[in-house]
Design a protein around this motif. Structure first.
Motif, PDB file in Angstrom:
ATOM      1  N   LEU A 115       7.942   3.902  -0.069  1.00 50.63           N
ATOM      2  CA  LEU A 115       7.663   2.049  -0.792  1.00 50.63           C
ATOM      3  C   LEU A 115       7.138   1.558  -1.717  1.00 50.63           C
ATOM      4  O   LEU A 115       6.912   0.638  -1.629  1.00 50.63           O
ATOM      5  CB  LEU A 115       6.425   1.638   0.485  1.00 50.63           C
ATOM      6  N   ALA A 116       8.339   1.940  -2.792  1.00 54.71           N
ATOM      7  CA  ALA A 116       7.499   1.830  -4.303  1.00 54.71           C
ATOM      8  C   ALA A 116       7.620  -0.033  -4.767  1.00 54.71           C
ATOM      9  O   ALA A 116       7.737  -0.166  -4.941  1.00 54.71           O
ATOM     10  CB  ALA A 116       7.997   2.531  -4.864  1.00 54.71           C
ATOM     11  N   ASN A 117       8.670  -0.336  -3.858  1.00 57.05           N
ATOM     12  CA  ASN A 117       9.099  -1.960  -3.740  1.00 57.05           C
ATOM     13  C   ASN A 117       8.299  -2.634  -2.955  1.00 57.05           C
ATOM     14  O   ASN A 117       9.438  -3.473  -2.247  1.00 57.05           O
ATOM     15  CB  ASN A 117      10.650  -1.866  -3.791  1.00 57.05           C
ATOM     16  N   HIS A 118       8.009  -2.323  -1.979  1.00 53.43           N
ATOM     17  CA  HIS A 118       7.348  -2.674  -0.731  1.00 53.43           C
ATOM     18  C   HIS A 118       5.675  -3.395  -1.304  1.00 53.43           C
ATOM     19  O   HIS A 118       5.001  -2.085  -1.523  1.00 53.43           O
ATOM     20  CB  HIS A 118       7.622  -2.692   0.483  1.00 53.43           C
ATOM     21  N   ASP A 119       5.391  -3.925   0.168  1.00 57.73           N
ATOM     22  CA  ASP A 119       4.225  -4.598  -0.208  1.00 57.73           C
ATOM     23  C   ASP A 119       3.068  -3.222   0.126  1.00 57.73           C
ATOM     24  O   ASP A 119       3.127  -3.407   1.209  1.00 57.73           O
ATOM     25  CB  ASP A 119       3.546  -6.645  -0.043  1.00 57.73           C
ATOM     26  N   HIS A 120       2.073  -3.145  -0.543  1.00 57.18           N
ATOM     27  CA  HIS A 120       1.364  -1.775  -0.053  1.00 57.18           C
ATOM     28  C   HIS A 120      -0.518  -1.845   0.025  1.00 57.18           C
ATOM     29  O   HIS A 120      -0.470  -1.846  -1.557  1.00 57.18           O
ATOM     30  CB  HIS A 120       1.886  -0.668  -0.461  1.00 57.18           C
ATOM     31  N   VAL A 121      -0.878  -2.434   0.365  1.00 54.16           N
ATOM     32  CA  VAL A 121      -2.469  -2.264  -0.308  1.00 54.16           C
ATOM     33  C   VAL A 121      -3.274  -0.411   0.205  1.00 54.16           C
ATOM     34  O   VAL A 121      -2.673  -0.472   1.621  1.00 54.16           O
ATOM     35  CB  VAL A 121      -3.085  -3.350   0.802  1.00 54.16           C
TER      36      VAL A 121
END
Length: 245
Positions: A78-84
């Motif tokens: 998920l390198a290109n997605h918003d990740h908390v």
């Protein structure tokens, strides 16, 4: 096509051939009939944000070091997605609940416990205490879409209860999540990253926004991959299940 069927059904042995149901259908479960009669809206909202809660240790529980590898796989997929990410000391109950209200996807890599004597106290073990089932079902999560419970015993019911579906995964559905991946009993620490990596590989195929409607199929393919690994037993892959729509 997604059917409701037990993923482990079939005949196993050296001469069993293709006599396992998992070779023909993608299994998905529902804790109650009302979930099928009144399913939540299945269309995902346009925005996407994943919350990963990573607890490799918790007070009074054994260490689960592979959660760190699990996180690495998620970050790569998920390198290109918003990740908390809330890891270790950052994973307090207050911070986790607050982040759950803002993120529509959730990945929990931690210990889980089932309390047959007091089912609503079944819980996820966080940094500063237990996030219990009765607390989960009271949460207001209008953005909730999908939850991956990479923890032990998150769909463990009890045949002596009037409602066998009193478990953490069922609580997540009641809290508003439309789709949940969970486990029926304890899982081996080193296997969780294998399933997680394959799951997110399939769920973000072609670089599109992750779609929770593909979760059952993504888990199915992940478990099929796990089954091909050397030394894997029937009890190693059966615990992983999908619930919801």
């Amino acid at each position: 096509m997604i059917l409701t069927a037990f993923s482990g059904s079939g005949i196993y042995g050296p001469d069993s051939g293709d006599s396992q149901i998992s070779n023909y259908v993608v299994s998905s479960y529902t804790p109650t009939l009302s979930t099928l009669l009144h399913p939540p809206k299945a269309d995902p909202i346009s925005s996407f944000s994943l919350l990963s809660v990573i607890q490799s240790s918790a007070p009074g529980a054994s260490s689960i070091p592979s959660t760190k590898q699990e996180l690495e796989h998620i970050q790569q997929r998920l390198a290109n997605h918003d990740h908390v990410v809330l890891e270790g000391e950052a994973g307090t109950k207050r911070r986790v609940v607050k982040a759950m209200e803002k993120c529509n996807w959730l990945h929990l890599a931690c210990h889980g416990i089932q309390r047959p004597d007091e089912p609503t106290k079944s819980a996820l073990l966080l940094e500063d205490g237990h996030l219990t089932l009765d607390e989960i079902i009271k949460l207001n999560l209008p953005r909730a879409e999908f939850a991956f419970l990479s923890a032990c015993q998150t769909t463990t019911g009890d045949e002596n209860l009037s409602e066998e579906a009193v478990h953490i995964a069922g609580g997540m559905l009641l809290a508003g999540y439309r789709s949940v991946v969970a486990t029926m009993w304890s899982i081996q620490d080193e296997l969780a990253p294998v399933v997680t990596d394959e799951f997110y590989r399939h769920i973000v195929e072609n670089g599109d926004r992750p779609d929770s409607r593909k979760a059952a199929e993504a888990l199915h393919l992940s478990v099929q991959n796990l089954r091909k690994q050397p030394g894997i037993q029937l009890t190693d892959w059966i615990p992983f299940v999908h619930l919801g729509v």
